[in-house]
Write a protein that holds these residues in place. Structure first.
Motif, PDB file in Angstrom:
ATOM      1  N   MET A 138       0.937  -1.452  -0.113  1.00  0.00           N
ATOM      2  CA  MET A 138       0.047  -0.215   0.098  1.00  0.00           C
ATOM      3  C   MET A 138       0.981   1.347  -0.444  1.00  0.00           C
ATOM      4  N   GLU A 139       1.963   1.099  -0.272  1.00  0.00           N
ATOM      5  CA  GLU A 139       3.473   1.874   0.528  1.00  0.00           C
ATOM      6  C   GLU A 139       3.670   2.845  -1.186  1.00  0.00           C
ATOM      7  N   SER A 140       4.341   1.878  -1.967  1.00  0.00           N
ATOM      8  CA  SER A 140       5.054   2.253  -2.566  1.00  0.00           C
ATOM      9  C   SER A 140       4.620   1.878  -4.306  1.00  0.00           C
ATOM     10  N   ALA A 141       5.619   2.805  -5.260  1.00  0.00           N
ATOM     11  CA  ALA A 141       4.594   2.957  -6.588  1.00  0.00           C
ATOM     12  C   ALA A 141       4.769   1.815  -7.584  1.00  0.00           C
ATOM     13  N   TRP A 142       4.589   1.744  -8.469  1.00  0.00           N
ATOM     14  CA  TRP A 142       4.403   1.009  -9.339  1.00  0.00           C
ATOM     15  C   TRP A 142       5.361   0.710  -9.412  1.00  0.00           C
ATOM     16  N   SER A 143       6.511   1.191  -9.854  1.00  0.00           N
ATOM     17  CA  SER A 143       7.900   1.245 -10.678  1.00  0.00           C
ATOM     18  C   SER A 143       8.565   0.375  -9.191  1.00  0.00           C
ATOM     19  N   ASP A 144       8.160  -0.315  -7.632  1.00  0.00           N
ATOM     20  CA  ASP A 144       9.442  -0.979  -7.395  1.00  0.00           C
ATOM     21  C   ASP A 144       8.074  -2.025  -6.813  1.00  0.00           C
ATOM     22  N   GLY A 145       6.993  -2.169  -7.671  1.00  0.00           N
ATOM     23  CA  GLY A 145       6.477  -3.490  -8.004  1.00  0.00           C
ATOM     24  C   GLY A 145       6.526  -4.552  -8.721  1.00  0.00           C
ATOM     25  N   ASP A 146       6.076  -5.823  -8.716  1.00  0.00           N
ATOM     26  CA  ASP A 146       5.822  -6.485  -9.785  1.00  0.00           C
ATOM     27  C   ASP A 146       5.787  -5.635 -11.213  1.00  0.00           C
ATOM     28  N   ARG A 147       5.865  -5.889 -12.506  1.00  0.00           N
ATOM     29  CA  ARG A 147       5.461  -5.373 -13.647  1.00  0.00           C
ATOM     30  C   ARG A 147       6.249  -5.775 -14.837  1.00  0.00           C
TER      31      ARG A 147
END
Ligand SMILES: [Zn+2]
Ligand SMILES: [Zn+2]
Length: 678
Positions: A138-147
């Motif tokens: 719930m914290e971070s940007a999409w660029s820090d997550g699976d993509r």
């Protein structure tokens, strides 16, 4: 509402793609949801994943959907705690088909009831703990997550470092995120209170993904609409009640849209299929359904469960599950024969059948009818038992008509308005049809002699429509029954004028209807519970969508109390404790109704929402996952919609019904269809 639910350890969800997506795009969405399921499995330390995802393409299935998948790219958003609530769904913009991390983030809001952690009223905040690998989803940007692709625009999967939900030990230290302001705890604590079966990790969450995530089932539903009316024909319905029910049912045949599938089941001591699902392709099919309806004769006991079971069988017998499967149940009595409705309910829910229920008269189990509606994503309509007998009977018909406007694919009620239709009256009403409407239905219904009321329409550009001059894009709805109207394809947006002329006769009871089908506009009124105790405050929420939630709405409404009296409702999207509103200008308008201390019974809330193009806006609440992400700036059309909701407070007083006789009469033989062979 989203009809998704937790089954064992997996969530079954319905998604509605809001445009006619090509196969390649459907496949991209499938890959995104499959990876979102693995990410969820990781984040919940192997406790939750996605199971079956039911997919409706081409703007079908929107009313049941847990997620609307939009065509353009943009900033996604979701109602908090929307899972299982009326109307709510996640709004996922097109680019999320490459950003499974965002799918899980939105599901955090929608499924688990957690708020954003990446911002709050006092600026940015952190749930990242001591390492960078256990940061909160719930914290971070999409660029820090699976993509998929490092830019989230397609390509090979790039695993992000953000794969957990926060616990007390790494939750925002300066207590200024929305999650902290609203819940005062870390995400995991909120999740465990939403789902008590979840075990909160001791210490920080396990960083490594556990095995056993499995695969999702990706099931594309038939782009079809199936409607079954289930009409009570027990002995107590005899007389005008039955007559009104038949007029209301006939309206469904006459107002059905081309390619709708419509069937009618009736029940007394046993249930019977009066006409199986019939694909409406022209006047002959409408006549067939109307004739079957007219054959229904009242007499016998009240087998509500069997009526529902037979309707379910009709829908399942039509083949592969369809995007829209609706049952409308009308009853004036207490179930007293055959299979219990409560045992049919789980099968209706499991098969994605939405049930609207209508209760008439003083001998009604409102709690049951409420449970059947709410348990399937439908709405319970309680016909106010304090009205006069003739008014209640007329309402049987008008509620059946009203539901035809809201239950249909992408349907919405623009207005439903009682009118006193006196002798030699002429009334003129203006109504707004919004940009983007694919079809509008304008109708008037009246109680009394046939053919005494005429309706004329004037379009915003001055075109005049009456039965003597029907343009090609208009279908008249006029078959000699006491209603008349027009279905207008692609209506010109703007103010339409309805001119109603009365010529003698009749009781004065009349009702105007305007419905609009628009794949972009949706919304509903909902409450966290449907049963309350006396003295409870009933929270009400209203959300309207133009693809995604819209703010800046004018919302007005009233409550109808069990004694028939009314009280105004005050809605606000103001973040104020007095309206019970959580977040200012987020597109959810809230009201607190606190006048339940005196009366037990059914409370009905009726709300009108209006957006004018100048003041409506897309809330800032859309995800700002990367600084500089473009805002959603598409135009919002002016529109208006009406919603209603009933809740049961305490116990409704039930009048012991008269004994019904077990024998039931044979149906009247339908007249031969006038259809010519094709
Ligand atoms: Zn968010
Ligand atoms: Zn946190």
């Amino acid at each position: 509402m989203g009809i998704g639910r937790l089954v064992g350890n997996h969530f079954d969800l319905v998604v509605s793609i809001r445009h006619d997506a090509a196969q390649a795009r459907v496949d991209e969405w499938q890959a995104s949801f499959a990876q979102a399921s693995r990410l969820l499995w990781d984040a919940t330390d192997g406790q939750h994943r996605l199971g079956t995802v039911y997919v409706c393409n081409n703007a079908t299935g929107g009313r049941n959907a847990d997620a609307w998948l939009l065509e353009p790219d943009g900033r996604s958003a979701s109602a908090v705690s929307g899972l299982g609530s009326e109307t709510a769904h996640m709004t996922l913009y097109g680019d999320e088909r490459f950003k499974p991390f965002v799918v899980v983030h939105e599901f955090g809001h929608y499924g688990y009831g957690v708020y954003d952690e990446y911002e709050g009223s006092a600026g940015p905040a952190e749930c990242i703990g001591g390492t960078t690998s256990d940061a909160c989803i719930m914290e971070s940007a999409w660029s820090d997550g699976d993509r998929f692709g490092n830019a989230g625009t397609g390509g090979a999967l790039v695993s992000g470092r953000v794969s957990e939900f926060c616990v007390a030990g790494n939750h925002d230290p300066d207590s200024d995120t929305y999650q902290d302001e609203q819940r005062s705890v870390a995400c995991w604590q909120t999740m465990a209170s939403s789902f008590p079966g979840l075990a909160v990790p001791g210490g920080t969450p396990t960083v490594a993904a556990p095995a056993g995530a499995g695969d999702i089932n990706w099931v594309v539903l038939a782009p079809e609409q199936r409607y079954v009316l289930v009409v009570d024909r027990s002995g107590s319905m005899q007389g005008n009640k039955m007559a009104q029910a038949l007029v209301g049912s006939a309206w469904w045949a006459d107002s059905a849209r081309t390619n709708d599938r419509l069937g009618v089941v009736s029940f007394a001591t046993t249930a019977r299929t009066d006409i199986g699902l019939t694909t409406i392709t022209g006047a002959g099919d409408r006549t067939d359904v109307r004739n079957a309806v007219n054959g229904i004769v009242a007499g016998g006991e009240t087998a509500i469960g069997e009526g529902l079971r037979r309707a379910l069988d009709e829908i399942l017998g039509a083949g592969q599950r369809a995007a829209t499967q609706v049952v409308v149940l009308l009853t004036d009595g207490l179930h007293n024969r055959g299979e219990a409705p409560a045992t049919v309910l789980p099968d209706l829910a499991a098969n994605g059948v939405r049930v609207y229920t209508i209760g008439v008269g003083p001998s009604i189990d409102s709690a049951l009818l409420q449970a059947v509606a709410t348990g399937t994503g439908g709405t319970y309509y309680r016909i106010d038992p304090t009205l006069s007998q003739p008014d209640q009977e007329f309402r049987i018909r008008t509620v059946l008509q009203e539901i035809s406007g809201i239950a249909r694919e992408n349907g919405g009620v623009v207005t439903t308005r009682p009118e006193a239709l006196g002798e030699a009256d002429r009334i003129e009403r203006r109504v707004l049809i919004e940009e983007g409407s694919e079809s509008a239905t304008f109708a008037v219904t009246w109680d009394g002699d046939q053919k005494t009321v005429m309706l004329e329409l004037r379009s915003p550009d001055g075109e005049s429509i009456d039965l003597g001059s029907v343009p090609p894009h208009v279908r008249p709805i006029d078959t000699g029954l006491p209603y008349t109207g027009y279905e207008v394809e692609r209506p010109t947006p703007g103010e339409w004028t309805m001119v109603v002329r009365t010529r003698g006769g009749g009781s004065g009871r009349g009702q105007l209807y305007v419905f609009s089908e628009n794949p972009h506009v949706d919304g509903a009124l909902y409450s966290p519970a449907t049963r309350y105790d006396r003295g409870d405050v009933v929270p009400l929420f209203l959300q309207a969508y133009v693809d995604q939630p819209v703010g800046g709405l004018q919302v007005s409404g009233r409550a109808i109390l069990p004694d028939g009296s009314t009280a105004p409702l005050r809605f606000g999207d103001d973040g104020d404790v007095l309206t019970g509103d959580a977040v200012v200008d987020d597109g959810t308008s809230s009201a607190l109704f606190d006048e339940t201390h005196d009366l037990e019974g059914v409370y009905t809330f009726q709300v009108q929402v209006t957006a004018d193009a100048g003041s409506a806006f897309y809330p800032d609440a859309g995800e700002r996952l990367v600084p500089g992400d473009a805002t959603n700036t598409r135009a919002i059309p002016a529109f208006t919609r009406r919603f209603s909701l009933s809740v049961v407070v305490g116990e409704e007083k039930v009048v012991e019904p008269e004994q019904e006789r077990e024998e039931e009469p044979e149906p009247r033989r339908p007249r031969r269809s006038t259809r010519r062979p094709r």
